[in-house]
Enzyme design. Structure first.
Site, PDB file in Angstrom:
ATOM      1  CD1 TRP A 160      -2.315   1.751   2.317  1.00 26.87           C
ATOM      2  CD2 TRP A 160      -2.899   1.391   0.180  1.00 26.87           C
ATOM      3  NE1 TRP A 160      -3.214   2.721   1.952  1.00 26.87           N
ATOM      4  CE2 TRP A 160      -3.791   2.366   0.765  1.00 26.87           C
ATOM      5  CE3 TRP A 160      -3.107   0.864  -1.059  1.00 26.87           C
ATOM      6  CZ2 TRP A 160      -4.650   3.304  -0.118  1.00 26.87           C
ATOM      7  CZ3 TRP A 160      -4.079   1.728  -1.934  1.00 26.87           C
ATOM      8  CH2 TRP A 160      -4.618   2.843  -1.375  1.00 26.87           C
ATOM      9  CE  LYS A 179      -9.577   1.705   3.256  1.00 28.54           C
ATOM     10  NZ  LYS A 179      -9.672   1.033   1.911  1.00 28.54           N
ATOM     11  CG  LEU A 215      -2.645  -6.833   8.746  1.00 23.46           C
ATOM     12  CD1 LEU A 215      -2.338  -7.439   9.890  1.00 23.46           C
ATOM     13  CD2 LEU A 215      -1.934  -5.420   8.523  1.00 23.46           C
ATOM     14  CE  LYS A 239     -12.372  -1.600   4.098  1.00 23.03           C
ATOM     15  NZ  LYS A 239     -11.274  -2.359   3.528  1.00 23.03           N
TER      16      LYS A 239
END
EC number: 1.1.1.94
Length: 326
Positions: free
Chosen positions: A15, A107, A273, A190
């Site tokens: 990311w 998140k 993860l 979410k």
């Protein structure tokens, strides 16, 4: 407001590397920080990150192991897992100038404190300006320059707009808001709900059940968000409903994949993860503190903790009293 041209991304995982590419495509001077010196040297030399195979790193991106050098930026992006964010920000804090915007991109909710990522930044580096980037986006898609839209939030609207213009491009389109809480609740909830959706798929309960689970999960997300002061339009936007739809339907999602494995009776995928597994207990603590019922999220937390079998959790959900939709 000063020019926001130098961007440092903290965390050279998939990311972080993808977001470094985003900033480079937006025309910024980009530094990518890797905690491990050998990793930094290898990525710098080969322009390849094994976490994103086949996607070369833009030649303009500087890869470093020097945290002080990474701190000399106009924008900081924190791209480490949620539970590691406080440590990363605290280590970087002495090198950050007052007023530097620090964008969280994980998140989740911090264990033990129930802090959201912008709150972690505010506590660990109080001289900075916290912001959050979230929405339906996979690292591989973003790194390849495929069209992606996300939400970027900061308390000050002018700052949010400036960050959008600093990082946005034709392929990566951030929409700005000042609703930090709405963006963060959507991203955290979410991930937990995606595990439930994956379990439905792994148990082969059918597409109708998957749609029902996702929709009822969204109702839980909205109830919690509104109770915490979020705006309804944020919860139904990219960082809420948009991210939920993506994460509850794609095997690229680590949380969805974890749920599929659990539904099949398999062990969790190794080396991947799942933020949702770490967030579930904190999410329920937050829900309880605000008097919000979240039966789907509660079932996920109970399954992960070994307090409930998947079959028992399904029975519990299917035998709940009938009620009006909402």
């Amino acid at each position: 407001m000063k020019t926001l041209n130098r961007v440092s991304v903290i965390g050279a995982g998939a990311w972080g590397t993808a977001l470094a590419g985003v900033a480079a495509r937006a025309g910024r001077e980009v530094t990518l920080y890797a905690r491990d010196a050998a990793t930094a040297a290898a990525i710098s030399a080969t322009r390849d990150n094994p976490r994103l195979p086949g996607i070369p790193l833009d030649r303009s991106i500087v890869v470093t192991h020097d945290l002080a050098a990474a701190g000399r930026a106009d924008i900081i992006v924190i791209a480490v897992p949620a539970q590691n964010s406080r440590t990363a920000v605290a280590a970087l804090a002495p090198h950050l100038a007052a007023g530097t915007p620090v964008i969280a991109s994980a998140k989740g909710i911090e264990h033990g404190t129930r802090r959201f990522m912008t709150e972690v930044i505010e506590e660990a580096a109080p001289q900075t300006v916290p912001a959050i980037l979230s929405g339906p986006s996979f690292a591989d898609d973003v790194a390849r320059g495929l069209p992606t839209a996300v939400t970027l939030a900061a308390k000050d609207e002018a700052m949010a707009v400036a960050l959008v213009h600093a990082l946005g491009s034709a392929a990566f389109r951030p929409y700005h808001t000042t609703d930090l809480r709405g963006v963060e609740i959507g991203g955290a909830a979410k991930n937990v709900l995606a595990i439930a959706a994956g379990i439905v798929v792994g148990k082969q309960l059918g597409a109708s059940a998957q749609a029902a689970l996702t929709t009822r999960g969204f109702s839980e997300l909205v109830r919690l968000g509104l109770a915490c002061g979020a705006r309804s339009e944020t919860l139904s936007g990219l960082s809420g409903l948009g991210d939920l739809i993506l994460t509850c339907s794609s095997p690229q999602s680590r949380n969805f994949s974890l749920g599929i494995a659990l539904g099949r009776g398999e062990s969790a995928p190794r080396g991947k993860l799942s933020e949702g597994a770490f967030t579930a207990p904190a999410l329920l603590e937050l829900a309880a503190a605000n008097g919000v019922e979240m039966p789907v999220a509660n079932a996920v937390a109970a399954i992960l903790a070994g307090r409930l079998t998947i079959d028992a959790a399904i029975d519990n959900l299917l035998t709940r009293p009938f009620r009006a939709e909402g």
